[in-house]
Design an enzyme around this catalytic site. Structure first.
Site, PDB file in Angstrom:
ATOM      1  N   CYS A 136       0.749  -1.228  -0.020  1.00  0.00           N
ATOM      2  CA  CYS A 136       0.214  -0.016   0.007  1.00  0.00           C
ATOM      3  C   CYS A 136       0.919   1.145   0.115  1.00  0.00           C
ATOM      4  O   CYS A 136       0.369   2.305  -0.300  1.00  0.00           O
ATOM      5  CB  CYS A 136      -0.743  -0.179   1.195  1.00  0.00           C
ATOM      6  SG  CYS A 136      -1.874  -1.307   1.529  1.00  0.00           S
TER       7      CYS A 136
HETATM    8  N1  LIG Z   1      -3.942  -0.740  -0.784  1.00  0.00           N
HETATM    9  C1  LIG Z   1      -4.369  -0.302   0.517  1.00  0.00           C
HETATM   10  O1  LIG Z   1      -4.818  -1.437   1.226  1.00  0.00           O
HETATM   11  N2  LIG Z   1      -4.112   0.882   1.160  1.00  0.00           N
HETATM   12  C2  LIG Z   1      -4.303   1.034   2.370  1.00  0.00           C
HETATM   13  C3  LIG Z   1      -4.843   2.378   2.461  1.00  0.00           C
HETATM   14  C4  LIG Z   1      -5.235   2.743   4.108  1.00  0.00           C
HETATM   15  C5  LIG Z   1      -6.171   3.892   4.136  1.00  0.00           C
HETATM   16  N3  LIG Z   1      -6.151   4.240   5.726  1.00  0.00           N
HETATM   17  C6  LIG Z   1      -7.494   3.806   3.688  1.00  0.00           C
HETATM   18  O2  LIG Z   1      -8.325   3.365   4.467  1.00  0.00           O
HETATM   19  O3  LIG Z   1      -7.619   4.141   2.544  1.00  0.00           O
END
Ligand SMILES: NC(=O)NCCC[C@H](N)C(=O)O
Length: 428
Positions: free
Chosen positions: A416
């Site tokens: 991510c």
């Molecule tokens: N690809 C992913 O799983 N990204 C993580 C994103 C975390 C962020 N706090 C969200 O909720 O969008």
């Protein structure tokens, strides 16, 4: 001595790699990656707005930065070029006209809080150096920073309790989601949650105006004006012919179909888009929170996304009778579907937490399945997921661990936190 065919193929690879974006797999040796160092935006998180800003806790800034720097160093030590989003944005906005246009766009997209104050905010932002302006936009603008104007509307009086004109963007360090590299192009994503929707504007400006990208032919397979959401955490490039996309809490079936149509029409190598339906809940927010590729024939998986006998909904989209239609066929077993599209006889799914109910659930929550492959069979993971990491090693994977106490508070792991820009092609 190299044969003529080998030399020609090496030249072809060199030529392809000169393109500013080149990603034809999840696992090809990573050459260039985009990161964002967590900044003041995470200090503008407060308990009352955590949920809205998609965090579960407030990271401690010096430590999250130290952990992130270690992540970046780990990649650099492996010869990977690390680009920083914030730096690219500042370079992009060095042209005053582009900078003004950007400020107008970001204020328009922040309209919920900006209300009548757009002109004051524009002047305020223009009063900073470009670097400080970018930092302000990312970290948020508090109402108390700006001289109050006479309030003439009821809504202005009603909104006094809300502290921000511009919300902070604490999720920016998850560079994976606002855009995704596919082949030599990108999807620039309409993000599902309002808290993240402005994030993809940065990539749109970079692609259009940064000298590294502008002037090269960088196709945009799907842009952020498309009316249905898609996020990069759901977009997995399984091979130069196959893209897997999660149908998830964040990514809609309509966006997947549109992206597939555009890829089939404009990108001659992609032959299949595999839509994988996952439960729509926060713990499984994207496909990459429950499933990542670690080697040619190995994947991590959170067992909970599969029903009894491994059944789940998988749809294979292929070119249809014309440019407006796709052929869709249904599969009920992910492992079998992957073997089929990747032309493999055997394929290993490595269960998060070793499949133990408690360990799987705990480690998945802290992104135990969210690995960043930097080469076939070499992944970066969070140290805290020791059961999943050990299992990866037992399956022959080289695991490079990074510390994760604060980074993990945003609910995202190494995949991510990284957007691959260039990967080497896989040898067939
Ligand atoms: N690809 C992913 O799983 N990204 C993580 C994103 C975390 C962020 N706090 C969200 O909720 O969008």
């Amino acid at each position: 001595m190299s044969s003529i065919a080998e030399i020609t193929s090496q030249r072809e690879t060199q030529k392809k790699l000169k393109h500013p974006i080149h990603v034809t797999s999840e696992i090809g040796t990573l050459r260039t990656v985009l990161l964002k160092r967590p900044g003041k935006e995470v200090e503008n998180l407060t308990p009352e707005f955590l949920q809205r800003l998609l965090f579960d806790d407030i990271p401690y800034l010096p430590i999250i930065q130290r952990e992130h720097d270690y992540f970046a160093e780990t990649l650099k030590n492996r010869g990977i070029e690390v680009l920083y989003l914030e730096k690219l944005v500042v370079e992009t906005l060095s042209n005053p006209e582009i900078k003004k246009q950007f400020i107008d766009d970001i204020l328009r997209e922040s309209k919920a809080n900006v209300n009548g104050a757009a002109h004051v905010l524009k002047e305020y932002l223009l009063s900073f150096s470009t670097a400080d302006m970018v930092d302000k936009v990312m970290s948020g603008i508090l109402k108390k920073e700006i001289e109050p104007e006479k309030k003439s509307h009821l809504y202005e009086l009603m909104e006094d309790h809300y502290p921000f004109y511009l919300d902070p963007m604490p999720n920016l360090y998850f560079t994976r989601d606002p855009a995704a590299s596919i082949g030599n192009g990108l999807s620039i994503n309409r993000m599902r949650e309002p808290a993240r929707r402005r994030e993809s504007l940065f990539m749109q400006y970079i692609i259009n105006h940064h000298p590294r990208f502008a002037g090269h032919d960088v196709p945009v397979w799907l842009d952020r004006d498309f009316g249905f959401s898609i996020e990069g955490g759901d977009e997995l490039i399984l091979s130069d012919e196959v893209v897997a996309i999660g149908v998830s809490a964040r990514t809609s079936a309509r966006a997947i179909e549109k992206l597939a149509l555009n890829l089939f029409k404009k990108q001659d190598t992609i032959k299949k888009v595999v839509a994988v339906e996952i439960p729509k809940c926060r713990a499984f927010m994207h496909l990459d929170t429950v499933f990542t590729m670690v080697d040619y024939d190995k994947f991590t998986i959170h067992p909970e996304i599969q029903g009894p006998q491994g059944n789940m909904n998988v749809y294979i989209l292929e070119k249809g009778i014309d440019d407006e239609h796709v052929n869709i066929t249904h599969r009920t077993n992910l492992q079998e579907a992957l073997k089929e599209v990747l032309h493999l006889d055997e394929l290993v799914l490595i269960p998060c937490g070793g499949g133990d109910e408690i360990a799987a659930s705990r480690e998945q929550w802290n992104d135990g399945s969210n690995t960043l492959a930097i080469a076939p069979g070499v992944v970066v993971t969070y140290d805290r997921n020791y059961i999943s990491n050990e299992l990866l090693r037992q399956n022959g994977i080289e695991v490079i661990e990074i510390s994760s106490s604060e980074l993990s508070r945003g609910r995202g792991g190494p995949r991510c936190m990284s957007m691959p820009i260039v990967r080497e092609d896989l040898h067939k």
